[in-house]
Motif scaffolding. Sequence first.
Motif, PDB file in Angstrom:
ATOM      1  N   SER A   1     -25.381 -29.095  30.641  1.00  0.00           N
ATOM      2  CA  SER A   1     -26.739 -29.277  31.145  1.00  0.00           C
ATOM      3  C   SER A   1     -27.673 -28.239  30.539  1.00  0.00           C
ATOM      4  CB  SER A   1     -26.772 -29.211  32.669  1.00  0.00           C
ATOM      5  OG  SER A   1     -26.144 -28.041  33.146  1.00  0.00           O
ATOM      6  N   ILE A   2     -28.929 -28.652  30.363  1.00  0.00           N
ATOM      7  CA  ILE A   2     -29.951 -27.794  29.762  1.00  0.00           C
ATOM      8  C   ILE A   2     -31.106 -27.650  30.742  1.00  0.00           C
ATOM      9  CG2 ILE A   2     -31.559 -27.480  27.848  1.00  0.00           C
ATOM     10  CD1 ILE A   2     -28.633 -27.257  27.021  1.00  0.00           C
ATOM     11  N   ASP A   3     -31.490 -26.409  30.969  1.00  0.00           N
ATOM     12  CA  ASP A   3     -32.591 -26.028  31.868  1.00  0.00           C
ATOM     13  C   ASP A   3     -33.724 -25.513  30.971  1.00  0.00           C
ATOM     14  OD1 ASP A   3     -34.190 -24.808  33.817  1.00  0.00           O
ATOM     15  OD2 ASP A   3     -32.854 -23.077  34.043  1.00  0.00           O
ATOM     16  N   PRO A   4     -34.587 -26.405  30.428  1.00  0.00           N
ATOM     17  CA  PRO A   4     -35.492 -26.000  29.346  1.00  0.00           C
ATOM     18  C   PRO A   4     -36.679 -25.138  29.762  1.00  0.00           C
ATOM     19  CG  PRO A   4     -35.818 -28.313  29.881  1.00  0.00           C
ATOM     20  CD  PRO A   4     -34.634 -27.863  30.674  1.00  0.00           C
ATOM     21  N   THR A   5     -37.123 -25.241  31.009  1.00  0.00           N
ATOM     22  CA  THR A   5     -38.311 -24.495  31.487  1.00  0.00           C
ATOM     23  C   THR A   5     -39.456 -24.583  30.481  1.00  0.00           C
ATOM     24  OG1 THR A   5     -37.535 -22.341  30.637  1.00  0.00           O
ATOM     25  CG2 THR A   5     -36.921 -22.922  32.897  1.00  0.00           C
ATOM     26  N   LEU A   6     -39.831 -25.799  30.125  1.00  0.00           N
ATOM     27  CA  LEU A   6     -40.880 -26.002  29.137  1.00  0.00           C
ATOM     28  C   LEU A   6     -42.218 -25.448  29.599  1.00  0.00           C
ATOM     29  CD1 LEU A   6     -40.071 -29.654  28.021  1.00  0.00           C
ATOM     30  CD2 LEU A   6     -39.799 -27.584  26.647  1.00  0.00           C
ATOM     31  N   ALA A   7     -42.523 -25.586  30.881  1.00  0.00           N
ATOM     32  CA  ALA A   7     -43.834 -25.150  31.368  1.00  0.00           C
ATOM     33  C   ALA A   7     -44.029 -23.655  31.174  1.00  0.00           C
ATOM     34  CB  ALA A   7     -44.009 -25.530  32.836  1.00  0.00           C
ATOM     35  N   THR A   8     -42.991 -22.899  31.426  1.00  0.00           N
ATOM     36  CA  THR A   8     -43.154 -21.463  31.302  1.00  0.00           C
ATOM     37  C   THR A   8     -43.296 -21.043  29.850  1.00  0.00           C
ATOM     38  OG1 THR A   8     -42.381 -19.409  32.288  1.00  0.00           O
ATOM     39  CG2 THR A   8     -40.754 -20.682  31.116  1.00  0.00           C
ATOM     40  N   PHE A   9     -42.744 -21.830  28.900  1.00  0.00           N
ATOM     41  CA  PHE A   9     -42.826 -21.458  27.493  1.00  0.00           C
ATOM     42  C   PHE A   9     -44.109 -21.908  26.825  1.00  0.00           C
ATOM     43  CE2 PHE A   9     -38.501 -20.200  27.876  1.00  0.00           C
ATOM     44  CZ  PHE A   9     -38.377 -19.195  26.933  1.00  0.00           C
ATOM     45  N   ALA A  10     -44.984 -22.562  27.554  1.00  0.00           N
ATOM     46  CA  ALA A  10     -46.287 -22.908  26.981  1.00  0.00           C
ATOM     47  C   ALA A  10     -47.082 -21.668  26.609  1.00  0.00           C
ATOM     48  CB  ALA A  10     -47.075 -23.774  27.960  1.00  0.00           C
ATOM     49  N   PHE A  11     -46.706 -20.516  27.165  1.00  0.00           N
ATOM     50  CA  PHE A  11     -47.413 -19.276  26.822  1.00  0.00           C
ATOM     51  C   PHE A  11     -47.271 -18.942  25.334  1.00  0.00           C
ATOM     52  CE2 PHE A  11     -43.241 -17.371  27.054  1.00  0.00           C
ATOM     53  CZ  PHE A  11     -43.307 -16.271  26.214  1.00  0.00           C
ATOM     54  N   LEU A  12     -46.241 -19.487  24.673  1.00  0.00           N
ATOM     55  CA  LEU A  12     -46.025 -19.171  23.260  1.00  0.00           C
ATOM     56  C   LEU A  12     -47.210 -19.576  22.394  1.00  0.00           C
ATOM     57  CD1 LEU A  12     -42.305 -20.242  22.681  1.00  0.00           C
ATOM     58  CD2 LEU A  12     -43.198 -17.920  22.915  1.00  0.00           C
ATOM     59  N   LYS A  13     -47.927 -20.614  22.797  1.00  0.00           N
ATOM     60  CA  LYS A  13     -49.012 -21.111  21.943  1.00  0.00           C
ATOM     61  C   LYS A  13     -50.372 -21.005  22.635  1.00  0.00           C
ATOM     62  CE  LYS A  13     -49.060 -25.348  24.181  1.00  0.00           C
ATOM     63  NZ  LYS A  13     -50.164 -26.169  24.671  1.00  0.00           N
ATOM     64  N   GLN A  14     -50.459 -20.091  23.592  1.00  0.00           N
ATOM     65  CA  GLN A  14     -51.726 -19.926  24.292  1.00  0.00           C
ATOM     66  C   GLN A  14     -52.478 -18.730  23.734  1.00  0.00           C
ATOM     67  OE1 GLN A  14     -51.617 -18.522  28.265  1.00  0.00           O
ATOM     68  NE2 GLN A  14     -53.750 -19.017  28.691  1.00  0.00           N
ATOM     69  N   ARG A  15     -53.690 -18.968  23.326  1.00  0.00           N
ATOM     70  CA  ARG A  15     -54.554 -17.914  22.825  1.00  0.00           C
ATOM     71  C   ARG A  15     -55.492 -17.463  23.933  1.00  0.00           C
ATOM     72  NH1 ARG A  15     -57.717 -19.261  17.416  1.00  0.00           N
ATOM     73  NH2 ARG A  15     -58.440 -20.960  18.755  1.00  0.00           N
ATOM     74  N   ASP A  16     -55.859 -16.196  23.912  1.00  0.00           N
ATOM     75  CA  ASP A  16     -56.813 -15.688  24.896  1.00  0.00           C
ATOM     76  C   ASP A  16     -58.042 -16.579  24.958  1.00  0.00           C
ATOM     77  OD1 ASP A  16     -55.723 -13.516  26.152  1.00  0.00           O
ATOM     78  OD2 ASP A  16     -56.486 -12.043  24.737  1.00  0.00           O
ATOM     79  N   GLY A  17     -58.409 -16.938  26.166  1.00  0.00           N
ATOM     80  CA  GLY A  17     -59.590 -17.756  26.377  1.00  0.00           C
ATOM     81  C   GLY A  17     -59.297 -19.228  26.526  1.00  0.00           C
ATOM     82  N   ASP A  18     -58.112 -19.671  26.113  1.00  0.00           N
ATOM     83  CA  ASP A  18     -57.728 -21.073  26.252  1.00  0.00           C
ATOM     84  C   ASP A  18     -56.965 -21.272  27.560  1.00  0.00           C
ATOM     85  OD1 ASP A  18     -58.800 -21.508  23.752  1.00  0.00           O
ATOM     86  OD2 ASP A  18     -56.869 -21.382  22.711  1.00  0.00           O
ATOM     87  N   MET A  19     -57.156 -22.421  28.176  1.00  0.00           N
ATOM     88  CA  MET A  19     -56.419 -22.749  29.387  1.00  0.00           C
ATOM     89  C   MET A  19     -54.969 -23.042  29.042  1.00  0.00           C
ATOM     90  SD  MET A  19     -56.293 -23.278  32.676  1.00  0.00           S
ATOM     91  CE  MET A  19     -58.027 -23.354  33.146  1.00  0.00           C
ATOM     92  N   ASN A  20     -54.037 -22.348  29.695  1.00  0.00           N
ATOM     93  CA  ASN A  20     -52.626 -22.609  29.471  1.00  0.00           C
ATOM     94  C   ASN A  20     -52.296 -24.011  29.988  1.00  0.00           C
ATOM     95  OD1 ASN A  20     -49.976 -22.263  28.773  1.00  0.00           O
ATOM     96  ND2 ASN A  20     -49.625 -20.500  30.102  1.00  0.00           N
TER      97      ASN A  20
END
Length: 733
Positions: free
Chosen positions: A523-542
């Motif tokens: 089984s894989i627990d990907p936690t995709l939502a938490t890793f959205a921070f990888l492509k978030q730039r200051d000022g953009d909505m995560n």
Amino acid sequence: MDQHRCKPQRCLPGLRCAKNKRRINLLNKRLAVLPFALAAAFGAHAATTTRYLIISENANKQIGQQVVERMDDGLTKVTFGYKDNGRGPDLVEQFRLGADGTMSEYSVKGNSTFGAVVDEQFSRKGDQAQWKSTSEQGQTTVSGAAAYLPLNSSFEVESVAIAALAKTPDAKLALLPSGTLSQRQLDQVEVTSSSGQKQTVRLLAQTGVGLSPSFYWATAGDNPRLFAVVMPGFGSMLEEGWQAAAPELARRQKSAESQMLTDAAARLQHPLHGLTVVRNARIFDSEKATLGKPSDIYVLRGRITSVQPAGSPVRAADNVIDAAGRVVLPGLFDLHGHVDRWSGALNMAAGVTSVRDMGNDNAQLQAMLDETADGKLLAPQVVPAGFLEGESPYSANNGFVIKDLKEARDAIDWYAERGYPQLKIYNSFPKAILKDTVAYAHSRGMRVSGHIPAGLRAQEALDAGYDEIQHINQVLLNFLVKPDTETRNLNRFVLPAEKVADLDFNSRPVKDFVAYLAKKQISIDPTLATFAFLKQRDGDMNEPYASVASHMPPDVARGFKVGTMKIDGDAQLKRYEKSYAKMVDFVGVMYKAGVPIVAGTDDIAGFTLHSELALLVKAGLTPAQALQVATRNGARYTRTSNDRGSITPGKLADIVLVDGDPTKNIEDVRKVSAVITRGFLIYPREIDAALGIAPFVTAAPMVTRSDKPVAAAYGGSNEGARARIEASARKHD
């Protein structure tokens, strides 16, 4: 990732992550930094210096410090930093106070926990205030005292607020850019330093920032200042020389918090005594991932006793809940939580009735399990995973930190004796004893999952017996690391962000790996939502917070636009965006190949699970399949299918009433109108009102008791609850 994406009082300031950081900006001119420059030019000297030590709770070792220098010209300088789990912030602040005790000038520079640049400034001249950070800017006209809330700061900012609040007649203070900060005393105690000095300190609770109260210990008298911050499960920060006071402060703080939480549970959990019937419900069949015909659900003493066609005769029911054709889901599972006493309300409001805790302070978690069982805590049912780490400079200090196989077996015995069905292994675990440790855990009947220990690839951990892998980055690092790659620092985030963009999913190594996962049913627990921070730039909505930001209190919504990673320019941003998009796609590749996927957050409790389900749909699952992952798979991979995961007679009555149809539009899963769990009826709109959240659903189902409407008694407003409960989120591993 377990990055502590949580409420501020639970985390050190650099650990506030993108959730409760506070930031805004100045318009057309820079701050008045001239006084700071003049102070340096004329060689101001420190009149006083106060040093605070940051001590980890489990390892009982210093991991950082805060040094406060109050200069003889009125300037205060602060250096703040710590290192835990391979990362941590480094900040340098300076500020001046106005006549009202609030900051008239403020600046902070440095880096956040994950390396993002911190550069924030504020000034107030008369009634004009202006501020600027790396992502936002603003200005406003202010009347009277008002405290600016930096997005990244040391705890000295809280010390300033404590003193300023002490000068107000009602212990309230306007906040900039918006909001009101309130403070009240809960307790006081006399403490003794290592040199025998004594003083009285007071426990203060502040509300108005974030989604839960913040707790601080302050000195007594007319000019109080911060004395200590106790963060259960993480550690404490105390003035140097007073560390011996930490256990007593922690004990008294826990007692005060428990009283607040017990009161909140009594207000927000409505007991369902006797037989309850939920009428005219469209039940989601989690085995078939389909909606059934309208049905009536019978509930007695917290369990489902019968499911009948809608409109069947009801004989002497004590409570009748009219679902009115709403979709009814089995209680949702979050399979990657790090629970605390204040996160339960958010889970309940989101229909999350079960959480697999993936690493915690052992004593804290045991206490929370007892409190939940006794009905004293508004919380989901927790399935604990035992946390096992090895000793290193990068160690996370939850659970047990071990040196050898004997200590690993002793830790596994401790967990097994307390009914933990799963073991989680972390980054610094000694790879030489991994296979024997996994085998011993299996012999005690436990599943084994975790991060991939440094120096290994995911395939090697699977060969050692892993049953599951946490986080999409840990999966994809399998193709990106060499034996000498250090993955206990920020590399475990930077490497996937840089390199997954170029990874060929059709290559033989990738195809063989996916086939192995499917064959072994890993089984894989990907936690995709938490890793959205990888492509978030200051000022953009995560991305995971876009659907909920307009519902959140302003200071919380403000934090959703704060970047976490250091991203240099558009080219790197586009690369990181491409890498993250391929991470999402890879989850779809695995799912289609027959790899079991589970839904976990490792982020703000509750609504982030809904975002995780939306990302699963983005990966290629249908909305109904995503719901199946959060219900059937949740029960299956916590070994609780015997009593959870479906609405079936004999199982626990974990029932979620939803407006709309989330089997067609996954965003409708956010529209939870009522939750039944552990024999209680819970209204999300009441919890939302207590937390300052704009409700996702305003209408609650009608409830009658003995043929008498009682919706008003259950579903009305909850005046005063905000002062008693405000909850929120944790952690990237």
